[in-house]
Design a protein around this motif. Structure first.
Motif, PDB file in Angstrom:
ATOM      1  N   ASP A 102      -5.956  -9.043  25.022  1.00  0.00           N
ATOM      2  CA  ASP A 102      -6.903  -9.095  26.137  1.00  0.00           C
ATOM      3  C   ASP A 102      -8.159  -8.333  25.754  1.00  0.00           C
ATOM      4  N   LEU A 162     -11.233  -8.286  27.037  1.00  0.00           N
ATOM      5  CA  LEU A 162     -11.923  -7.542  28.097  1.00  0.00           C
ATOM      6  C   LEU A 162     -10.873  -6.787  28.887  1.00  0.00           C
ATOM      7  N   GLY A 163     -10.601  -5.596  28.521  1.00  0.00           N
ATOM      8  CA  GLY A 163      -9.560  -4.838  29.205  1.00  0.00           C
ATOM      9  C   GLY A 163      -9.068  -3.782  28.237  1.00  0.00           C
ATOM     10  N   PRO A 181     -15.361  -3.946  30.180  1.00  0.00           N
ATOM     11  CA  PRO A 181     -16.228  -5.006  30.707  1.00  0.00           C
ATOM     12  C   PRO A 181     -17.523  -4.463  31.318  1.00  0.00           C
ATOM     13  N   GLY A 182     -17.453  -3.289  31.925  1.00  0.00           N
ATOM     14  CA  GLY A 182     -18.613  -2.772  32.643  1.00  0.00           C
ATOM     15  C   GLY A 182     -19.551  -1.941  31.795  1.00  0.00           C
ATOM     16  N   ASN A 230     -19.855  -0.047  24.073  1.00  0.00           N
ATOM     17  CA  ASN A 230     -18.552  -0.486  23.571  1.00  0.00           C
ATOM     18  C   ASN A 230     -18.408  -0.199  22.087  1.00  0.00           C
ATOM     19  N   THR A 281     -25.797 -13.430  23.293  1.00  0.00           N
ATOM     20  CA  THR A 281     -25.836 -12.399  24.328  1.00  0.00           C
ATOM     21  C   THR A 281     -27.285 -12.160  24.719  1.00  0.00           C
ATOM     22  N   HIS A 341     -23.846  -6.178  29.536  1.00  0.00           N
ATOM     23  CA  HIS A 341     -22.464  -5.775  29.796  1.00  0.00           C
ATOM     24  C   HIS A 341     -21.508  -6.716  29.071  1.00  0.00           C
ATOM     25  N   ALA A 342     -20.423  -6.150  28.585  1.00  0.00           N
ATOM     26  CA  ALA A 342     -19.465  -6.943  27.822  1.00  0.00           C
ATOM     27  C   ALA A 342     -18.900  -8.095  28.652  1.00  0.00           C
ATOM     28  N   ARG A 343     -18.811  -7.896  29.961  1.00  0.00           N
ATOM     29  CA  ARG A 343     -18.168  -8.932  30.772  1.00  0.00           C
ATOM     30  C   ARG A 343     -19.004 -10.204  30.859  1.00  0.00           C
ATOM     31  N   SER A 368     -18.944 -14.729  26.707  1.00  0.00           N
ATOM     32  CA  SER A 368     -17.842 -15.687  26.711  1.00  0.00           C
ATOM     33  C   SER A 368     -16.708 -15.145  25.845  1.00  0.00           C
ATOM     34  N   SER A 376     -17.177 -12.347  22.964  1.00  0.00           N
ATOM     35  CA  SER A 376     -16.607 -11.000  23.086  1.00  0.00           C
ATOM     36  C   SER A 376     -15.632 -10.740  21.942  1.00  0.00           C
TER      37      SER A 376
END
Lengths: 515, 311
Positions: free
Chosen positions: A341, A343-344, A349-350, A356, A387, A393-395, A398, A402
């Motif tokens: 996963d 994004l997690g 994500p934020g 990051n 991007t 933001h990473a979120r 796509s 990512s």
């Protein structure tokens, strides 16, 4: 027997980015067991969910006794005599068996008469071989007993069609036997049973017919009398797609051992999620871990990356022991981890891409934001990341983009003294389009060429076979089969993934037994 | 020992238990559905001030009580909307309700601050029964709301344990996902019981001005009873009859001062005023400890917004 008790007719179900079921036809008649067989993600559960009213088909429809019907919710399904026994039980732990059985039952009187309920539960138990104490609390029952309660719940409401979603996954062999006796009693009483599984041996012994699914489509429907496990495994795994990016030369077994784990064991909820796993990974080598999802891949990856501690065994990265020392120790020893996963666990994500990037950079009092920003900028050019900018933001990215950011972070300074020696990647190309997937595979190859050891954990068998020099198959937390990719046939791997081995070879001749 | 003073204190304790019990029974219903409502104090204030205004305008005791209950219900529907429909954090939403209720009741009560109310609940003696020593003044010389409260507790206990709807309610608080798959309308059950919680809190607030001190004072009327009610639900392990018993204990604690003074024991008023908040802190400690919560019988899904798991 002329009209099916329940049928899906050209049922299609889409989820964002996924075609979960593509014009699937499926029928079950009263008095038979019809199995839906397939790997995880093949669309079995989606089909079952449409049959019980949890999902509605986007196209096509469901028929009950030959009549088209619209099931808006599981409640509608129950009202029409369709009951689903979920893999994760839907029971209230603090309630008694009887209370769980009548919960939400519209036919109950407003004032509950406990004794009536208890008598009926006992009757049903007697008739279908489901002995259970109606006054017992769910919290005090074993998993097998809880499953019985789930089945009783459906029978109490006179369900005529029962869907059993991977019912044996949580059972001991003895409990499986008992379940099969119940299933036979139910079909003898004219119930239609839909059995969902990926275990070939069980499927052969319990079902009358089998529908095999792969990637949302039905790849075959056969009567068990006319087939064998090998044929089912082929239908389930599919023909291997020979990869163009075939690996170059796998170096000999004499290079340094970069990742080594011995007897690695982790028990979750009383079961060994990872069970006595040995792995040796050498410089310049890619090892692929194959297996049906949920056979220990995720906990194994987390153990190797140092995120979770193990109950027994040892992990060494680049010669130094990092057993139970936490993720930072593993990183410092030269391990990079790309979790499934992104994004997690992978990216926050934020936070911006720059932030990051900083997460894994040296922990000093002040962060080097300028350096990180330069790094992200470089990655955007090199990896062709789409991007709005380094501060996005990473979120917003796509899945493919990512994943590229994550790889850029983990593979930075590859080949240098401080660079990663061991790279663990879970599901490297899941959800990526073809271009991005090719790019990621290329990166992993390049990492190997530059002297890293790469461990790929993936449910995509084709991917594992095309990338890895060696393949190990995880089944119930154990390495069921291990060998050089070129020496293993897809049938061997498929059977090992399905758990067919010497002590579980219902209908398999010794020649078919993998390993 | 002054027997008369003690008996009088006990009798007053029973009456003092009524608003605590009402508010706590309401909170129990809400929490059984899995919704924590920290707005009890606010709902009681709104109930009290509404009851006063209507009682003052109409002179009817029962209309006033009804208005208080209705005020509490409507006020609780705000919390239901925020926590069920919008799935807001229930602690934040509940606290907001208390703050809002304080402000709103001050505003509504501006014209009546400090005025007396002409109509209030009076104890009725049950003929000779009221003359039984100790039990007479305690149980057979109370106002109608006391008996109503006892009946409410019994009805709620029966409802929870013996009816189909009660089973559905408990399931929603324990495991909304299960309840949902078994055909229980989780959202509706939560709405109804959060609002019922407001009904009871509103009644409790109304009783404060109609049955205890027939006057409205913004900081004196409730004086933290809402917080005591919240704590009581926890200490009673979410069981209605225990709530009733516990309310008598807390009622005694509120009235004991009178008797203790006669005995020469002096407890500072500030200490007593502080008690509800100290109890609340204790409850929040329990709230924060998962294991402890489970062990004392909190509904497993208490405070957790329900989101149907779809892909």
């Amino acid at each position: 027997m002329t009209t099916p008790a329940i049928a899906a007719v050209a049922a299609t179900k889409r989820f964002p980015g996924v075609l979960a079921n593509d014009a699937v036809d499926f029928t079950v008649f009263a008095g038979e067991v019809h199995t839906i067989l397939g790997e995880n993600g093949a669309g079995k559960s989606t089909l079952a969910a449409m049959l019980c009213g949890l999902y509605q088909p986007d196209e096509g429809h469901v028929e009950r006794n030959g009549e088209p019907t619209l099931l808006r919710s599981p409640r509608d399904g129950l009202a029409q005599g369709i009951g689903m026994v979920h893999q994760h039980f839907r029971l209230v732990d603090r309630f008694t068996v009887a209370e769980n059985v009548i919960l939400g039952d519209p036919d109950q009187p407003r004032l509950i008469d406990q004794s009536v309920v208890e008598t009926r539960v006992a009757e049903i138990g007697e008739r279908f071989g489901l002995p259970i104490d109606p006054r017992a609390r769910i919290a005090d029952l074993t998993v097998g007993q809880r499953q019985r309660v789930e089945i009783v719940k459906m029978l109490y409401r006179d369900a005529e069609v029962l869907l059993l979603d991977e019912p044996t996954a949580v059972l001991t062999p003895k409990e499986v036997e008992a379940l099969f006796i119940t299933v036979n009693a139910m079909t003898a009483a004219g119930k239609a049973i839909v059995f969902i599984s990926h275990k070939l041996g069980e499927v052969m012994s319990i079902s009358d017919r089998v529908t095999v699914m792969r990637a949302g489509r039905v790849t075959g429907e056969v009567a068990t009398a006319d087939t064998d496990q090998r044929h089912l495994a082929e239908l389930m795994v599919g023909r291997p797609v020979e990869s163009e990016t075939r690996r170059a030369t796998a170096k000999s077994g004499q290079a340094d051992v970069l990742l080594e784990c011995r007897g690695l064991t982790l028990s979750i909820d009383g079961q060994n999620a990872v069970d006595d796993v040995d792995i040796t990974l050498r410089r310049g080598e890619i090892l692929g871990i194959a297996g049906v999802a949920g056979n220990g891949q995720r906990p194994l990856a987390r153990l190797l990356a140092g995120i979770d501690g193990c109950d027994a065994g040892s992990v060494a990265v680049n010669g130094s022991s990092v057993t139970n020392h936490g993720p930072l120790a593993a990183r410092n020893a030269g391990l990079a981890f790309v979790p499934e996963d992104r994004l997690g666990t992978g990216l926050v994500p934020g936070l911006s891409l720059t932030d990051n990037m900083l997460l894994t950079r040296p922990r000093k009092f002040l962060v080097d934001r300028k350096g990180a920003r330069r790094e992200v900028g470089q990655a955007i050019t090199d990896y062709e990341i789409k991007t709005p900018g380094t501060e996005a933001h990473a979120r917003l990215l796509s899945g493919g983009n990512s994943q590229k950011v994550l790889l850029a972070r983990e593979l930075a300074s590859l080949g240098t003294e401080d660079g990663p020696q061991v790279i663990i990647v879970s599901s490297p190309t899941r959800g990526l389009d073809i271009g991005a997937a090719e790019f990621v595979r290329g990166l992993l190859h390049e990492a190997r060429e530059r002297g890293a050891a790469v461990l790929i954990i993936s449910e995509d068998l084709d991917e594992v076979r095309s990338l890895a020099d060696r393949v190990a198959v995880l089944y119930r937390g154990q390495i069921a089969l291990q060998g050089r990719t070129d020496d293993l046939t897809i049938e061997q791997i498929g059977l090992a993934m399905a758990g067919v081995s010497a002590d579980d070879d219902v209908g398999a001749s010794p020649a078919e037994v993998a390993g | 020992m002054n027997d008369t003073a003690f008996v009088l204190t006990l009798a007053a304790s029973v009456a003092a238990a009524v608003p605590i019990a009402l508010a706590a029974l309401g909170e129990l219903l809400s929490e059984k559905a899995g919704v924590l409502n920290l707005g009890v104090e606010g709902m009681m204030l709104v109930g009290a001030v509404t009851a006063f205004q209507i009682g003052d305008a109409t002179g009817s005791l029962w209309l006033a009580l009804f208005a208080g209950a209705l005020g509490g219900t409507l006020f609780a529907s705000i919390h239901a909307f925020l926590s069920v429909t919008l799935r807001a954090n229930q602690i934040v939403s509940g606290l907001a309700l208390t703050i809002f209720g304080t402000g709103l009741s001050t505003f509504i009560g501006k014209s009546i601050e400090g005025l007396p109310l002409a109509t209030d609940f009076k104890p009725t003696a049950w003929g000779p029964l009221a003359d039984i020593p100790l039990l007479g003044p305690l149980l057979f010389n109370q106002d109608p709301m006391f008996y109503a409260t006892v009946v409410f507790a019994l009805i709620i206990a029966f409802y929870l344990n013996r009816t189909r709807a009660g089973l559905a309610l408990r399931a929603v608080g324990e495991s909304p996902g299960t309840a949902d798959t078994m055909g229980v309308a989780v959202g509706a059950v939560r709405y109804v019981h959060v609002m019922l919680g407001g009904t009871f809190a509103g009644m409790g607030g109304a009783y404060l001005v109609l049955g205890q001190v027939p006057a409205w004072s913004q900081d004196g009327t409730t004086a933290g009873i809402g917080w005591i009610a919240l704590a009581l639900v926890v200490f009673a392990s979410w069981k209605p009859l225990r709530v009733l018993l516990g309310a008598f204990l807390f009622g005694f604690a509120r009235r004991a001062n009178f008797w203790l003074q006669g005995e020469g024991v002096e407890i500072p008023a500030e200490f007593l005023a502080m008690l509800p908040y100290a109890l609340t802190v204790l409850v929040l400690v329990v709230w924060g400890t998962r294991d402890l919560r489970r062990r004392i019988g909190a509904p497993a899904a208490l405070g957790v917004p329900y989101i149907r798991d779809e892909r």
